[in-house]
Each structure stands twice: as C-alpha cells, then as structure tokens.
Design a protein around this motif. Structure first.
Motif, PDB file in Angstrom:
ATOM      1  N   THR A 169       0.838  -1.220   0.000  1.00  0.00           N
ATOM      2  CA  THR A 169       0.000   0.000   0.000  1.00  0.00           C
ATOM      3  C   THR A 169       0.859   1.252   0.000  1.00  0.00           C
ATOM      4  OG1 THR A 169      -1.754  -1.162   1.187  1.00  0.00           O
ATOM      5  CG2 THR A 169      -1.800   1.244   1.248  1.00  0.00           C
ATOM      6  N   ASN A 170       1.901   1.275   0.810  1.00  0.00           N
ATOM      7  CA  ASN A 170       2.769   2.455   0.880  1.00  0.00           C
ATOM      8  C   ASN A 170       3.514   2.699  -0.432  1.00  0.00           C
ATOM      9  OD1 ASN A 170       2.048   2.962   3.544  1.00  0.00           O
ATOM     10  ND2 ASN A 170       3.722   1.724   4.386  1.00  0.00           N
ATOM     11  N   THR A 171       4.042   1.642  -1.000  1.00  0.00           N
ATOM     12  CA  THR A 171       4.782   1.824  -2.253  1.00  0.00           C
ATOM     13  C   THR A 171       3.849   2.207  -3.391  1.00  0.00           C
ATOM     14  OG1 THR A 171       4.603  -0.584  -2.655  1.00  0.00           O
ATOM     15  CG2 THR A 171       6.625   0.245  -1.579  1.00  0.00           C
ATOM     16  N   ARG A 172       2.617   1.700  -3.375  1.00  0.00           N
ATOM     17  CA  ARG A 172       1.655   2.096  -4.396  1.00  0.00           C
ATOM     18  C   ARG A 172       1.321   3.588  -4.263  1.00  0.00           C
ATOM     19  NH1 ARG A 172      -2.477  -0.617  -2.854  1.00  0.00           N
ATOM     20  NH2 ARG A 172      -2.088  -2.518  -4.066  1.00  0.00           N
ATOM     21  N   GLU A 173       1.126   4.041  -3.015  1.00  0.00           N
ATOM     22  CA  GLU A 173       0.829   5.457  -2.787  1.00  0.00           C
ATOM     23  C   GLU A 173       2.008   6.339  -3.195  1.00  0.00           C
ATOM     24  OE1 GLU A 173      -0.605   8.403   0.875  1.00  0.00           O
ATOM     25  OE2 GLU A 173      -0.507   6.213   1.157  1.00  0.00           O
ATOM     26  N   ASP A 174       3.236   5.929  -2.902  1.00  0.00           N
ATOM     27  CA  ASP A 174       4.401   6.716  -3.319  1.00  0.00           C
ATOM     28  C   ASP A 174       4.483   6.807  -4.838  1.00  0.00           C
ATOM     29  OD1 ASP A 174       5.114   7.152  -0.723  1.00  0.00           O
ATOM     30  OD2 ASP A 174       6.629   5.553  -0.641  1.00  0.00           O
ATOM     31  N   LEU A 175       4.186   5.687  -5.508  1.00  0.00           N
ATOM     32  CA  LEU A 175       4.212   5.710  -6.969  1.00  0.00           C
ATOM     33  C   LEU A 175       3.154   6.646  -7.522  1.00  0.00           C
ATOM     34  CD1 LEU A 175       5.361   4.601  -9.601  1.00  0.00           C
ATOM     35  CD2 LEU A 175       3.705   2.704  -9.427  1.00  0.00           C
ATOM     36  N   GLU A 176       1.965   6.616  -6.921  1.00  0.00           N
ATOM     37  CA  GLU A 176       0.905   7.529  -7.383  1.00  0.00           C
ATOM     38  C   GLU A 176       1.254   8.987  -7.086  1.00  0.00           C
ATOM     39  OE1 GLU A 176      -2.495   6.121  -5.353  1.00  0.00           O
ATOM     40  OE2 GLU A 176      -2.830   4.399  -6.696  1.00  0.00           O
ATOM     41  N   ASN A 177       1.973   9.231  -5.996  1.00  0.00           N
ATOM     42  CA  ASN A 177       2.333  10.605  -5.633  1.00  0.00           C
ATOM     43  C   ASN A 177       3.437  11.194  -6.491  1.00  0.00           C
ATOM     44  OD1 ASN A 177       0.445  10.876  -3.571  1.00  0.00           O
ATOM     45  ND2 ASN A 177       1.824  10.022  -2.014  1.00  0.00           N
ATOM     46  N   THR A 178       4.012  10.391  -7.388  1.00  0.00           N
ATOM     47  CA  THR A 178       4.980  10.976  -8.325  1.00  0.00           C
ATOM     48  C   THR A 178       4.291  11.885  -9.325  1.00  0.00           C
ATOM     49  OG1 THR A 178       4.803   9.028  -9.751  1.00  0.00           O
ATOM     50  CG2 THR A 178       6.564   9.046  -8.083  1.00  0.00           C
ATOM     51  N   VAL A 179       2.981  11.813  -9.407  1.00  0.00           N
ATOM     52  CA  VAL A 179       2.189  12.743 -10.224  1.00  0.00           C
ATOM     53  C   VAL A 179       1.482  13.703  -9.271  1.00  0.00           C
ATOM     54  CG1 VAL A 179       0.344  13.016 -11.900  1.00  0.00           C
ATOM     55  CG2 VAL A 179       1.860  11.016 -12.024  1.00  0.00           C
ATOM     56  N   LEU A 180       1.821  14.996  -9.384  1.00  0.00           N
ATOM     57  CA  LEU A 180       1.158  16.009  -8.550  1.00  0.00           C
ATOM     58  C   LEU A 180      -0.168  16.377  -9.187  1.00  0.00           C
ATOM     59  CD1 LEU A 180       4.141  18.366  -7.610  1.00  0.00           C
ATOM     60  CD2 LEU A 180       3.217  16.425  -6.345  1.00  0.00           C
ATOM     61  N   ARG A 181      -1.238  16.237  -8.432  1.00  0.00           N
ATOM     62  CA  ARG A 181      -2.581  16.521  -8.942  1.00  0.00           C
ATOM     63  C   ARG A 181      -3.243  17.595  -8.085  1.00  0.00           C
ATOM     64  NH1 ARG A 181      -4.151  12.438 -12.492  1.00  0.00           N
ATOM     65  NH2 ARG A 181      -2.809  10.584 -12.462  1.00  0.00           N
ATOM     66  N   SER A 182      -4.130  18.370  -8.734  1.00  0.00           N
ATOM     67  CA  SER A 182      -4.834  19.432  -8.013  1.00  0.00           C
ATOM     68  C   SER A 182      -5.875  18.818  -7.085  1.00  0.00           C
ATOM     69  CB  SER A 182      -5.514  20.385  -8.999  1.00  0.00           C
ATOM     70  OG  SER A 182      -6.312  21.324  -8.314  1.00  0.00           O
ATOM     71  N   PRO A 183      -5.897  19.216  -5.829  1.00  0.00           N
ATOM     72  CA  PRO A 183      -6.896  18.662  -4.909  1.00  0.00           C
ATOM     73  C   PRO A 183      -8.259  19.332  -5.014  1.00  0.00           C
ATOM     74  CG  PRO A 183      -5.443  20.144  -3.729  1.00  0.00           C
ATOM     75  CD  PRO A 183      -4.936  20.084  -5.135  1.00  0.00           C
ATOM     76  N   VAL A 184      -8.338  20.501  -5.697  1.00  0.00           N
ATOM     77  CA  VAL A 184      -9.588  21.259  -5.754  1.00  0.00           C
ATOM     78  C   VAL A 184      -9.779  21.823  -7.158  1.00  0.00           C
ATOM     79  CG1 VAL A 184      -9.575  21.910  -3.311  1.00  0.00           C
ATOM     80  CG2 VAL A 184      -8.434  23.370  -4.996  1.00  0.00           C
ATOM     81  N   ASN A 185     -10.991  22.297  -7.406  1.00  0.00           N
ATOM     82  CA  ASN A 185     -11.242  23.103  -8.604  1.00  0.00           C
ATOM     83  C   ASN A 185     -10.826  24.537  -8.310  1.00  0.00           C
ATOM     84  OD1 ASN A 185     -12.468  20.891  -9.913  1.00  0.00           O
ATOM     85  ND2 ASN A 185     -14.432  21.363  -8.930  1.00  0.00           N
ATOM     86  N   GLY A 186      -9.908  25.064  -9.091  1.00  0.00           N
ATOM     87  CA  GLY A 186      -9.444  26.413  -8.786  1.00  0.00           C
ATOM     88  C   GLY A 186      -8.511  26.961  -9.836  1.00  0.00           C
ATOM     89  N   VAL A 187      -7.798  28.006  -9.434  1.00  0.00           N
ATOM     90  CA  VAL A 187      -6.851  28.703 -10.307  1.00  0.00           C
ATOM     91  C   VAL A 187      -5.478  28.658  -9.645  1.00  0.00           C
ATOM     92  CG1 VAL A 187      -6.250  30.906 -11.382  1.00  0.00           C
ATOM     93  CG2 VAL A 187      -8.641  30.213 -11.214  1.00  0.00           C
ATOM     94  N   ILE A 188      -4.465  28.370 -10.444  1.00  0.00           N
ATOM     95  CA  ILE A 188      -3.107  28.309  -9.909  1.00  0.00           C
ATOM     96  C   ILE A 188      -2.601  29.732  -9.663  1.00  0.00           C
ATOM     97  CG2 ILE A 188      -0.728  27.619 -10.383  1.00  0.00           C
ATOM     98  CD1 ILE A 188      -1.789  25.325 -12.006  1.00  0.00           C
ATOM     99  N   LEU A 189      -2.279  30.012  -8.412  1.00  0.00           N
ATOM    100  CA  LEU A 189      -1.784  31.340  -8.041  1.00  0.00           C
ATOM    101  C   LEU A 189      -0.270  31.435  -8.155  1.00  0.00           C
ATOM    102  CD1 LEU A 189      -3.963  32.082  -4.888  1.00  0.00           C
ATOM    103  CD2 LEU A 189      -4.424  32.656  -7.279  1.00  0.00           C
ATOM    104  N   SER A 190       0.423  30.328  -7.910  1.00  0.00           N
ATOM    105  CA  SER A 190       1.885  30.354  -8.009  1.00  0.00           C
ATOM    106  C   SER A 190       2.399  28.956  -8.293  1.00  0.00           C
ATOM    107  CB  SER A 190       2.504  30.888  -6.711  1.00  0.00           C
ATOM    108  OG  SER A 190       2.267  30.001  -5.635  1.00  0.00           O
ATOM    109  N   ARG A 191       3.547  28.900  -8.980  1.00  0.00           N
ATOM    110  CA  ARG A 191       4.240  27.632  -9.250  1.00  0.00           C
ATOM    111  C   ARG A 191       5.677  27.807  -8.792  1.00  0.00           C
ATOM    112  NH1 ARG A 191       7.367  25.919 -13.539  1.00  0.00           N
ATOM    113  NH2 ARG A 191       6.747  27.692 -14.831  1.00  0.00           N
ATOM    114  N   GLU A 192       6.103  26.955  -7.865  1.00  0.00           N
ATOM    115  CA  GLU A 192       7.410  27.104  -7.234  1.00  0.00           C
ATOM    116  C   GLU A 192       8.440  26.099  -7.724  1.00  0.00           C
ATOM    117  OE1 GLU A 192       7.761  29.696  -5.513  1.00  0.00           O
ATOM    118  OE2 GLU A 192       5.638  30.199  -5.220  1.00  0.00           O
TER     119      GLU A 192
END
Length: 427
Positions: A169-192
């Motif tokens: 489960t942990n390794t599957r979650e880490d693999l999925e987290n290699t893709v950053l996804r938006s948690p909400v509907n919104g507008v990107i204010l900044s990219r760091e």
C-alpha cells in the motif's frame, strides 16, 4: 468789471459740470462696500435643496482573496521531469500538474508486490499445516509442544502477510504521488518548481485558489470594529477608479483585538462579483451601518465652519467647538445666514437635521466673503444692476436740473461772452 464777469462765468460752468457728472460723497462711497448690506451685489451660485438618502458607512481597504487557498506539497522527493500546468491556469480536482521521476518508486512497488505474493504463499501453507496439527492435537495424536509450534508458525506467516500488504500500500501510494494533482477546482496562483528541480516533501510546489468564492479581510480600529455586526451589507470599489466591482456581507468578526496593532479583524464574503474581481486586487470596502431615506442632504462645500475656543473652568482644558451654517438666497437678491444641525455624513454629503427645508436655495459658490443680509446676484439669472431702478429715479431730477443749468449756463455764458466781446469791441 470785465475780470469779475469772466470769473463768475467760469465758476458757474465748473459747478454745473460737477453736478452733471454725479460725483459721490465720501459717505456714499463708504456705504458701497463689497458684500455689504446695500452695497455692491456679489455674484454667487445656488443649489436647490432636495431630500435624498444617505448612509453611515465605515471605509477600509483590504485585499480580495479566495475563501480557500490550498498549498500543494510533494509527498515524495525526487527530480521533476514534467510540468503540466502554469501560473493562472484553471484546473479541476484531480488534474495533473507535474511529474516526478518515478522509476525508484515503481521498483519499490514491484518489489512489494513480489514480497506480497511470497507472504501469501507462506501464509496459505502454514494455515494448512496449522489446521492439520489442530485436528491431530484434538485427537491426542500430538503433544502440546508440537501444536504450539504449528500455531506460532501460522501467526508468523499471517503477520508477514499483513506487513507485506502494508508495504504494498505504501509503495503504491508513493508511486501515485509521483504525479502532482490538483486537490480542488481552482486557479493556480503560483508555481514554485521547474523541470529539473528536486522536489522535496514539506516545500510548496503549487498554490491553488479554490473557486468556492472570494472574501476580503479588514482590520478596523476598536470603535468601528465594535459598531460592525454580522450580516451588514458591504460595497467594494476599485482603489484607483472608484468603480464598484462587488457586493458582499460581513460574514465573520474576530472576538478580540490584536494586542500589537489594536485592530479587530472583520471578514467580508463577496456575494455578487463582476469580472473585475481578481485574486489580490486591493479594494475599498464600505460597510453600511445605517441608511436614512427622504432627508435633507447638501454638499459639504456649501457649509461654513466656525470654530470657537472654549476653556473648561473646572478642568482648565481647552476645547474646540465647531458650528456650521449656510447662506440661503432670499428672493435671489439677499443672502441670509442660517445655523445648521448636522446628522449623518457620507463623503462630501451631509445630512441636515435642522436649519434647512426642501426647496430652499443655498449658496454653494461665493459664500465665503458674505455677511448676513448681503446683496447677491445669482449667476445665470437676469437681475437689475445697482445703477438701475432706485438709482435712476434719483438721477432723473439731477439730469433735468443739469439740463436747465447747462442751458442757463450756455445762455449765460453766451450772453456774458457776447457782452464781454461787445464791450471789448466797443472799447
């Protein structure tokens, strides 16, 4: 005799000319001062007093922001390989924003899968062996020691299986987290982050404004903060153009003042916005405390302020007492001063509780040099000039007298001159 006749004629002519020109005496000149009663009329502009509505408002500046701003942090650390969204993009929940190098995390996931399969095989084997040993133990074919060993082996296999499941489960979650996804509907204010950067946990990669609504936070002094209540209407205007861009209501009020600044926080939720509303816009918020309808309202510039210094005898302190008045045009010819009692004030508009009535004409330009009862001339209206009317009636007999005197002077001058000439000629 000749010299006496000539001098008499010259004196008579001089007196006649002075009377015809109408020179003023010193007393008359002193009575014609600017803006004085009975003197020269002052040109003024007037405004007809009307009833209107006026509001008691609190004004404060605040920055418009989203009601929910989300900071997206990477959950795994590695090199950023791709960027899918940028500043200002509108994104939906679950949409990809960036990609982190995934190979190490995929290898760990596949290893966890293999470990999971191995643990399951061992658990199935030990389960079968445990069930067989239990039956033998119940029939008395084996000892307690042998049964306890079989049971321990079974429990170990089950624990290893559960650990393998957690690792998977942990390794599957880490693999999925290699893709950053938006948690909400919104507008990107900044990219760091950028491609090639090493994304680390605990650092902000994207800031996203949730599109659930906008709000502005105001910080008010104690008197204004104490006067505000939840539900009061608020009008928001652009700080540079005074253009109304949104309407809102007071939604939350901090229960305490800031100990360092002495200000209280008030949150205004925007309920009706225009396309001009943007995250980070500086706007002036006007909180309406009270509105009065059908009341006399005049411009502040029409009032005359009188400041009096008052010394309190008991405390020996100096107070400044202010009173206000306006000049009312009476018959468009006379300025009458009237004292005022003020009510609500809204910018350059002031409510008058006492001292004025609807329909009166107040002087709004040229009132600074006036005195009570001064003569005025309303600009843009036909009015008799000071030299006409009564002045002409006074001058008409003088003109008649002047004509008679001039005629007499001419006849007298002619006869005198002629006689003088004749007598000179006779001599």
């Amino acid at each position: 005799m000749k010299k006496i006749a000539i001098l008499s004629a010259i004196a008579f002519i001089t007196a006649t000319i002075m009377t015809g020109c109408g020179f003023d005496t010193e007393e008359e000149n002193n009575g014609r001062g600017f803006g004085q009663r009975g003197g020269q009329a002052t040109s003024v502009e007037v405004l007809n007093v009307q009833e209107s509505s006026i509001s008691d408002q609190i004004r404060s500046f605040g920055t418009i922001r989203s009601q929910a701003v989300v900071d997206l942090n990477p959950q795994v650390s590695n090199r950023v390989t791709e960027i899918y969204a940028d500043l200002g993009d509108t994104v939906s929940a679950g949409e990809r924003l960036a990609k982190i190098y995934e190979l190490p995390f995929r290898d760990a996931y596949e290893q966890a899968q293999a470990q999971m399969r191995q643990s399951r095989v061992a658990f199935v084997r030990d389960s079968i062996q445990y069930n067989r040993q239990q039956q033998l133990f119940e029939s008395g074919a084996i000892s307690n020691l042998e049964f306890d060993q079989a049971r321990a082996t079974y429990n170990t296999a089950r624990a290893q299986l559960e650990a393998s499941e957690a690792s998977l489960t942990n390794t599957r979650e880490d693999l999925e987290n290699t893709v950053l996804r938006s948690p909400v509907n919104g507008v990107i204010l900044s990219r760091e982050i950028d491609e090639g950067d090493v994304a680390t946990t605990g650092t902000v990669a994207f800031t996203i404004a949730n599109l659930v609504g906008y709000e502005t936070r105001l910080f008010l002094p104690m008197d204004d903060w104490d006067a505000v209540s939840v539900g009061l209407p608020v009008d928001l205007q652009m700080s540079n153009t005074r253009e109304s861009i949104a309407r809102g209501v007071v939604s939350r009020i901090s229960p305490q003042l800031n100990a360092e600044t002495g200000l209280g926080e008030v949150v205004v939720s925007l309920v009706d916005v225009t396309p001009r509303v943007r995250q980070g816009v500086l706007a002036e918020s006007r909180i309406t405390l009270e509105t009065r309808e059908n009341t006399v309202v005049i411009p502040r510039t029409a009032m005359i302020e009188n400041v009096e210094t008052y010394i309190e005898p008991e405390t020996n302190t100096v107070e400044l007492r202010r009173n206000y008045s306006v000049f009312v045009a009476q018959g468009d010819t006379i300025a009458v001063r009237q004292n005022l009692t003020l009510g609500l004030e809204q910018g350059e508009r002031v409510e008058i509780l006492e001292g004025l009535e609807e329909g009166q004409n107040i002087i709004v330009t040229g009132q600074s040099g006036l005195q009570d009862g001064a003569r005025i001339r309303v600009a843009g209206q036909e009015s008799p000039s000071p030299g006409r009317g009564g002045t002409i009636d006074v001058m008409e007999p003088a003109e008649g007298a002047g004509s008679g005197d001039n005629a007499g002077a001419e006849s007298g001058q002619g006869s005198g001159s002629n006689s003088g000439a004749e007598s000179t000629g006779s001599n």
